[in-house]
Design a protein around this motif. Structure first.
Motif, PDB file in Angstrom:
ATOM      1  N   THR A  34      -7.457  86.637 -10.631  1.00 27.86           N
ATOM      2  CA  THR A  34      -7.010  85.340  -9.989  1.00 27.86           C
ATOM      3  C   THR A  34      -5.640  84.650 -11.264  1.00 27.86           C
ATOM      4  N   ALA A  35      -4.992  84.155  -9.915  1.00 24.91           N
ATOM      5  CA  ALA A  35      -3.661  83.664 -10.750  1.00 24.91           C
ATOM      6  C   ALA A  35      -3.497  82.112 -10.331  1.00 24.91           C
ATOM      7  N   GLN A  36      -2.368  82.033 -11.032  1.00 23.01           N
ATOM      8  CA  GLN A  36      -1.859  80.627 -10.582  1.00 23.01           C
ATOM      9  C   GLN A  36      -0.248  80.455 -11.476  1.00 23.01           C
ATOM     10  N   LEU A  37       0.169  79.737 -10.669  1.00 23.22           N
ATOM     11  CA  LEU A  37       1.490  79.494 -10.434  1.00 23.22           C
ATOM     12  C   LEU A  37       2.116  78.921 -11.508  1.00 23.22           C
ATOM     13  N   VAL A  38       2.921  79.502 -12.846  1.00 22.11           N
ATOM     14  CA  VAL A  38       3.631  78.824 -13.844  1.00 22.11           C
ATOM     15  C   VAL A  38       5.068  77.450 -13.893  1.00 22.11           C
ATOM     16  N   ALA A  39       5.700  78.040 -12.593  1.00 21.05           N
ATOM     17  CA  ALA A  39       6.898  77.785 -12.712  1.00 21.05           C
ATOM     18  C   ALA A  39       7.583  78.141 -11.593  1.00 21.05           C
ATOM     19  N   ALA A  40       8.065  77.715 -10.749  1.00 18.66           N
ATOM     20  CA  ALA A  40       9.125  77.368  -9.196  1.00 18.66           C
ATOM     21  C   ALA A  40      10.667  77.091  -9.366  1.00 18.66           C
ATOM     22  N   GLN A  41      11.694  77.400  -8.802  1.00 20.85           N
ATOM     23  CA  GLN A  41      12.649  77.188  -8.470  1.00 20.85           C
ATOM     24  C   GLN A  41      13.511  77.378  -7.552  1.00 20.85           C
ATOM     25  N   GLY A  42      14.315  76.725  -6.831  1.00 21.87           N
ATOM     26  CA  GLY A  42      14.268  76.794  -5.524  1.00 21.87           C
ATOM     27  C   GLY A  42      14.385  76.466  -4.782  1.00 21.87           C
TER      28      GLY A  42
END
Length: 263
Positions: A158-166
């Protein structure tokens, strides 16, 4: 402005701050502004702001957006450029998915997890009819026939997005949990099934060594300070915190394994 069709690139001002936001691939729908971290979605020739992304955290990766290299595919070497980055976390720890734009505009993924790398391409398995995650279908160790190939379920998280770039082809809601399944087969292929969107997305890849990708434009790594740094135990995956910068080795508080920080 859009480039010629052969270049498949696009540039428009960020609706949040006016800075230029660049799309290298026609398959990219989202991007994170490098100046104000606005999350924008491309709709025709217009960018619409749909939120703001958290800043990526320092993970001391040698990779960075803009690095380029070559990847083998069906007997040929294809140039690619890293155009985006997504940082995820689960109970087992954190990892990064780098978005790679190939020279023909197609997107691929370079997964980075504790110094291990997998280069994968989008794959639609023949006869694929999975529409939602059902725990009974994805039990650890279960053998699965996918697209005529024999895989074994090796990870269900069970995952989740923490941060993103680009630049990004799609983006799950930050902090919203979703299921992610990994399967492997005897020849080393890695199949990932991402249930973050309405229709599960599959990617198929192989473990790679960075040196084989002939990468250019890597980060100039500065010596990292260990004090206050967190990492996952290589034996059990539990979180370990380094309190002193002078620490050279320490034991995992969960399993007792001795961890050499120099490595």
């Amino acid at each position: 402005m859009a480039s010629s069709p052969s270049q498949r690139s696009y540039r428009a001002p960020c609706p949040g701050c006016g800075a230029p936001v660049h799309f290298a691939s026609a398959q990219s729908s989202f991007a994170v502004c490098a100046f104000c971290r606005s999350t924008v979605v491309r709709q025709g020739d217009v960018l619409q702001r749909v939120g703001q992304m958290a800043e990526v955290f320092e993970d001391y990766s040698p990779l960075q957006v803009g690095a380029s290299g070559m990847v083998a595919r069906e007997g040929a070497l294809l140039p690619f450029t890293l155009v985006g980055r997504l940082q995820y976390k689960s109970d087992a720890g954190g990892w990064t998915e780098w978005v790679a734009a190939l020279s023909d505009g197609e997107l691929a993924w370079l997964s980075e997890d504790n110094g291990q790398f997998v280069f994968a391409f989008a794959w639609q398995p023949p006869g694929w009819q999975v529409t939602e995650f059902k725990a009974r279908d994805w039990q650890l160790g279960r053998a699965k026939q996918v697209g005529g190939e024999a895989f074994t379920v090796t990870s269900v998280q069970t995952a989740q997005l923490v941060a993103a770039q680009g630049e990004l082809p799609q983006i799950p809601a930050t902090g919203k949990p979703f299921r992610l399944v990994e399967l492997r087969e005897p020849q080393g292929k890695v199949l990932s099934v991402d249930f973050s969107s309405r229709a599960p997305q599959c990617s198929l890849g192989q473990p790679v060594v960075l040196e084989d990708l002939k990468l250019q434009g890597l980060r100039a790594m500065a010596p990292k300070k260990e004090a206050g740094r967190h990492f996952n135990c290589p034996q059990c995956g539990a979180a370990v915190t380094v309190q002193l910068e002078s620490t050279k080795a320490m034991s995992c508080p969960s399993c007792g394994s001795l961890v050499d920080l120099a490595r």
